[in-house]
Design an enzyme around this catalytic site. Structure first.
Site, PDB file in Angstrom:
ATOM      1  N   LEU A 130      22.720 -20.699 -56.679  1.00 41.73           N
ATOM      2  CA  LEU A 130      22.678 -19.500 -55.827  1.00 41.73           C
ATOM      3  C   LEU A 130      23.190 -18.250 -56.550  1.00 41.73           C
ATOM      4  O   LEU A 130      23.617 -17.294 -55.905  1.00 41.73           O
ATOM      5  CB  LEU A 130      23.447 -19.722 -54.517  1.00 41.73           C
ATOM      6  N   SER A 131      23.139 -18.253 -57.900  1.00 40.09           N
ATOM      7  CA  SER A 131      23.619 -17.073 -58.629  1.00 40.09           C
ATOM      8  C   SER A 131      22.727 -15.870 -58.334  1.00 40.09           C
ATOM      9  O   SER A 131      23.219 -14.750 -58.198  1.00 40.09           O
ATOM     10  CB  SER A 131      23.704 -17.343 -60.132  1.00 40.09           C
TER      11      SER A 131
ATOM     12  N   ALA B 273      15.132 -22.713 -62.831  1.00 42.42           N
ATOM     13  CA  ALA B 273      16.467 -22.098 -62.886  1.00 42.42           C
ATOM     14  C   ALA B 273      16.672 -21.446 -64.245  1.00 42.42           C
ATOM     15  O   ALA B 273      16.456 -22.068 -65.285  1.00 42.42           O
ATOM     16  CB  ALA B 273      17.538 -23.154 -62.644  1.00 42.42           C
TER      17      ALA B 273
ATOM     18  N   GLN C 266      18.556 -17.650 -66.332  1.00 47.93           N
ATOM     19  CA  GLN C 266      19.045 -16.275 -66.345  1.00 47.93           C
ATOM     20  C   GLN C 266      17.779 -15.450 -66.527  1.00 47.93           C
ATOM     21  O   GLN C 266      17.116 -15.533 -67.557  1.00 47.93           O
ATOM     22  CB  GLN C 266      20.044 -16.118 -67.499  1.00 47.93           C
TER      23      GLN C 266
ATOM     24  N   TYR D  96      16.128 -12.551 -73.931  1.00 46.03           N
ATOM     25  CA  TYR D  96      15.518 -13.389 -72.886  1.00 46.03           C
ATOM     26  C   TYR D  96      14.278 -14.104 -73.436  1.00 46.03           C
ATOM     27  O   TYR D  96      14.072 -15.300 -73.192  1.00 46.03           O
ATOM     28  CB  TYR D  96      15.164 -12.506 -71.681  1.00 46.03           C
TER      29      TYR D  96
ATOM     30  N   ARG E  12       0.426  -4.279 -67.757  1.00 46.50           N
ATOM     31  CA  ARG E  12       0.981  -5.614 -67.548  1.00 46.50           C
ATOM     32  C   ARG E  12      -0.057  -6.441 -66.791  1.00 46.50           C
ATOM     33  O   ARG E  12      -0.959  -5.905 -66.153  1.00 46.50           O
ATOM     34  CB  ARG E  12       2.270  -5.563 -66.706  1.00 46.50           C
TER      35      ARG E  12
END
Ligand SMILES: NC(=O)c1ccc[n+]([C@@H]2O[C@H](COP(=O)([O-])OP(=O)(O)OC[C@H]3O[C@@H](n4cnc5c(N)ncnc54)[C@H](O)[C@@H]3O)[C@@H](O)[C@H]2O)c1
Length: 313
Positions: free
Chosen positions: A33-34, A73, A75, A140, A207
């Site tokens: 739940l970050s 999941a 970052q 990333y 994009r």
């Protein structure tokens, strides 16, 4: 089908779990739940609030006995990856290794990784295909490329099939402003609250915007595919999940302005470091291998997204 979805409380994960449960799958969600929300969690799914890098996640995955793991999941913020690349690496690479090792010990048939168009960096050819040169411009993108390599290292020798689904810019209901590819959410939330949305650079940068339901469709089609995903063809286990259509950020803003009935201004600021000038990804390999193609027209997807942002304001 029994499925573990890491990140199942997030933007894409929330929609994916709803589709899987609707199709009769037995779903277990692992999410800390970050950035996800309890509001996105389907009540029929089992939910464990847990960090995937936590040692205890292996036992939870083993107990779920998944046939397929969809590993979402991560970052997801490019800006956060620049500010703290070590944390980005821990979650995106270390977390992927933990999930891959758990997949082996749980006897899973297949793992699907949410990878990203960010692995390509500034394109040397368009449209990008899975065999195109990879040279990430931001941490990333580096962590996603390394996560792809880790899957290969852990799963191939163990005989677990896998695919690295390189999502283009995903948009739709449940998206937060600030995440990866969050330009639609950023514009929509600003337009909904009457705050001026801002285009960085000229707005001519392109994009490949893909509606979240299409991404969910790709994940489901790959999960149900009975052949081998990690085959030896060009790009190996990598599959673009994209529309193949380039849209400029200015065009996107205008489309959203219509959908949101926004009458205010659209601001301009200088381009940001690491922003690529043009990006469009060929979806042909996914179409040829597991029979999936994006089906949602951009203006229709923006309309659905606008309605959601207007309601949840
Ligand atoms: N949104 C896009 O345009 C896009 C594009 C390319 C790739 N992706 C990838 O798709 C996946 C899903 O992204 P999203 O846009 O839905 O973002 P999101 O932030 O809504 O979802 C990520 C989810 O993972 C959870 N999470 C984060 N770190 C965790 C950890 N250590 N342990 C357990 N759970 C954790 C978060 O709470 C959240 O629910 C990510 O892997 C992202 O990198 C997204």
């Amino acid at each position: 089908m029994r499925v573990v979805v890491t990140g199942g409380a997030g933007f894409i994960g929330g929609s994916l779990v709803h589709a899987l449960v609707g199709g009769g799958a037995e779903v277990t969600i692992l999410d800390d739940l970050s950035t996800g929300s309890m509001d996105n969690i389907h009540p029929a799914a089992a939910f464990r609030c847990m960090d995937i890098t936590d040692d205890a996640s292996r036992a939870v995955i083993e107990a779920a006995r998944p046939e397929v793991i969809v590993h979402l999941a991560a970052q997801v913020s490019v800006a956060a990856s620049v500010a703290d690349p070590d944390h980005d690496w821990t979650v995106n690479v270390g977390g992927t290794r933990a999930v891959a090792e758990a997949a082996v010990s749980a006897g899973a048939r297949c793992v699907l990784l949410a990878s990203s168009a960010a692995v390509y960096g500034e394109p040397v050819e368009l449209p990008l295909t899975e065999g195109s040169h990879t040279d990430p411009a931001v941490p990333y993108g580096h962590s996603k490329l390394e996560a792809e390599r880790v899957l290969d290292e852990v799963l191939r020798p163990a005989g677990v099939d896998f695919a690295c689904l390189r999502f283009a810019n995903v948009y739709g209901p449940r998206q937060r402003a600030g995440g990866e590819g969050g330009v639609v959410a950023e514009f929509a939330s600003r337009m909904a609250s009457g705050t001026t949305p801002v285009i960085f650079g000229t707005g001519a940068q392109t994009r490949d915007f893909i509606f979240v339901a299409d991404v969910v469709g790709a994940c489901v089609a790959a999960a149900e595919y009975e052949g081998v995903l990690a085959g030896p063809g060009p790009g190996g286990p990598a599959y673009n999940v994209s529309t193949g259509r380039a849209t400029s950020v200015s065009m996107l803003a205008e489309g959203l302005r219509v959908a949101m009935r926004y009458a205010g201004e659209i601001g301009r600021e200088p381009a940001r470091d690491g922003d690529v000038a043009a990006s469009v990804l060929s979806p042909e390999k996914a179409a040829e291998t597991f029979g999936w193609r994006a089906a949602v027209d951009l203006q229709h997807g923006l309309g659905v997204t606008a309605a959601w942002f207007s309601r949840s304001r």
